[in-house]
Design a protein around this motif. Sequence first.
Motif, mmCIF file in Angstrom:
data_model
loop_
_atom_site.group_PDB
_atom_site.id
_atom_site.type_symbol
_atom_site.label_atom_id
_atom_site.label_comp_id
_atom_site.label_asym_id
_atom_site.label_seq_id
_atom_site.Cartn_x
_atom_site.Cartn_y
_atom_site.Cartn_z
ATOM 1 N N ARG A 112 0.819 -1.219 0.000
ATOM 2 C CA ARG A 112 0.000 0.000 0.000
ATOM 3 C C ARG A 112 0.852 1.268 0.000
ATOM 4 N NH1 ARG A 112 -5.547 -0.716 1.256
ATOM 5 N NH2 ARG A 112 -5.642 1.461 0.596
ATOM 6 N N VAL A 113 2.115 1.139 0.372
ATOM 7 C CA VAL A 113 2.962 2.325 0.556
ATOM 8 C C VAL A 113 3.150 3.126 -0.724
ATOM 9 C CG1 VAL A 113 5.283 3.115 1.195
ATOM 10 C CG2 VAL A 113 4.115 1.392 2.594
ATOM 11 N N PRO A 114 3.395 2.496 -1.901
ATOM 12 C CA PRO A 114 3.581 3.312 -3.111
ATOM 13 C C PRO A 114 2.394 4.218 -3.421
ATOM 14 C CG PRO A 114 4.326 1.070 -3.509
ATOM 15 C CD PRO A 114 3.638 1.063 -2.172
ATOM 16 N N GLY A 115 1.195 3.835 -3.025
ATOM 17 C CA GLY A 115 0.036 4.674 -3.253
ATOM 18 C C GLY A 115 -0.011 5.887 -2.346
ATOM 19 N N TYR A 116 0.661 5.825 -1.194
ATOM 20 C CA TYR A 116 0.682 6.936 -0.248
ATOM 21 C C TYR A 116 1.861 7.875 -0.488
ATOM 22 C CZ TYR A 116 -3.044 5.327 2.845
ATOM 23 O OH TYR A 116 -4.266 4.992 3.365
ATOM 24 N N PRO A 395 1.583 -5.351 -8.170
ATOM 25 C CA PRO A 395 2.200 -4.282 -8.960
ATOM 26 C C PRO A 395 1.834 -2.926 -8.362
ATOM 27 C CG PRO A 395 0.322 -5.236 -10.128
ATOM 28 C CD PRO A 395 0.584 -6.105 -8.936
ATOM 29 N N PRO A 396 2.784 -2.017 -8.225
ATOM 30 C CA PRO A 396 2.502 -0.733 -7.559
ATOM 31 C C PRO A 396 1.473 0.110 -8.300
ATOM 32 C CG PRO A 396 4.878 -1.129 -7.741
ATOM 33 C CD PRO A 396 4.205 -2.147 -8.593
ATOM 34 N N ALA A 397 0.531 0.639 -7.559
ATOM 35 C CA ALA A 397 -0.472 1.592 -8.057
ATOM 36 C C ALA A 397 -1.205 2.129 -6.836
ATOM 37 C CB ALA A 397 -1.446 0.929 -9.027
ATOM 38 N N TRP A 398 -1.917 3.218 -7.008
ATOM 39 C CA TRP A 398 -2.591 3.815 -5.850
ATOM 40 C C TRP A 398 -3.754 2.962 -5.374
ATOM 41 C CZ3 TRP A 398 -7.725 4.950 -6.442
ATOM 42 C CH2 TRP A 398 -8.212 5.214 -7.719
ATOM 43 N N PHE A 399 -4.186 1.990 -6.169
ATOM 44 C CA PHE A 399 -5.359 1.191 -5.814
ATOM 45 C C PHE A 399 -5.023 -0.277 -5.554
ATOM 46 C CE2 PHE A 399 -5.030 1.890 -10.414
ATOM 47 C CZ PHE A 399 -4.825 0.597 -10.864
#
Length: 445
Positions: A112-116, A395-399
């Motif tokens: 969840r961190v990449p979305g923050y 995969p990194p994304a805000w969701f």
Amino acid sequence: MKHSSTFSTATQRRLGRRSFLRGAGGLGAAGGIAALAGCGSASAAEEISFWHLLSGPDGVTMGELLADYMTTEGAGDVTQTVLGWGAPYYTKLAMASAGGRAPDIAVMHSARVPGYAPGGLLDAWDLDLLGEFGVHKEDFPELIWDKMEVEGQLLNIALDSHPFVLYYNTDIADEAGVLDSDGLLLPTETPEDFRDLALELSGAAPSGYGLSFGWLGDGMNQWRMFYTYYTQMGGTMELPEGGTMQYQEEIAIDAIEWILSLIDGEAGNPSHDGGTAISEFATGGSGAFFGGVWEIGSYRDEGVPFDMTMVPGVFGPPTAYADSHSFVLPFQSSPDPERRRAVHAMVAYILKNSLAWADAGHIPAYAPVVEDPAYQSLEPQSHYADAIDHLVYDPPAWFTGSGSDFSTYFGNTMQNVWARRTDPLEGWNAFVARIDDLLAKPSPM
């Protein structure tokens, strides 16, 4: 991963005068507002406010670790605020950071961190300061460290990894003749080998099913299984904001068809939800179970004769879909240096003493603990510890990430595929279209 919300009264009594628990078991609407308004009001540098989503056995273990930390010389008091797991927790944490009322430290899932990060909701950890307390970059496996850094900043400190694994009933496996001389599940190197093993388990299992896997109405479990095999087959996925999902369609369809072959009514039950799959294995009905490491406690309590292994790498090197519980520093406009130092000390203590955290099945992220003979002697935990070299995160994304809607979208579009009412490509394309719609929108962070 969901947790119950019960803390033992023995643990609460042990914490005594420190009033250690605040809001255990989650907050209702009024409680959530009160917590947001009052957080960060500590006036003494040694008073640490700590938000997390750990309850049930994990919450008890964390409470015991922090209680032990607070008995060490120079340790400050730590006040926990325990909120409900999932989207409400992450929403409240974001609101607290944006509104300048953030706690000193919180727990997030690494994915969840990449979305923050782009929203400036998290502060970076001080690696030099951690080093003063004996924690260094080389103490973490490479795949875990990669998730701790975002755009060159150390934004989360992983406590563990909790991968998707394969449990197996040792009595049923022994009767089926699929254990080696050490009592471990025979290795399988090809898809045919694994399916043959599953059918052997089916023949010895009271339910007639070698495999239990709960997918019905459970998008998260569907995604865990899919992404495990998709990445094992060599598939990659990128979710560029403002772009479209980048993936390999042929591999995606192959992974879907492979999973369908495992829930075909012969190798595995074709219509399990999460609860019935767990129950089937817990009552000794099936030979094996696909699930997260956190089920270890319930199976142990039920007296199931079981062992565990990584999901076998039958298409290539094994992969272990996972996430990590991680410590983060929610943004503060004027952080107190002494309190920040105390938080670094607290986290270093927990990492070094995280052998207790392994009891719930999690693999400690702090490598010296995993390498310790005390951990190596743990069974079945040590039997899947190699997963730390094969971890695969969302995969990194805000969701994306644990507790997000990403897996819900996957389940919504793929449910009829697993039920054999929709063609795999049709279901997959519907998922891709849903994600492309999200990628076209700016991050709300």
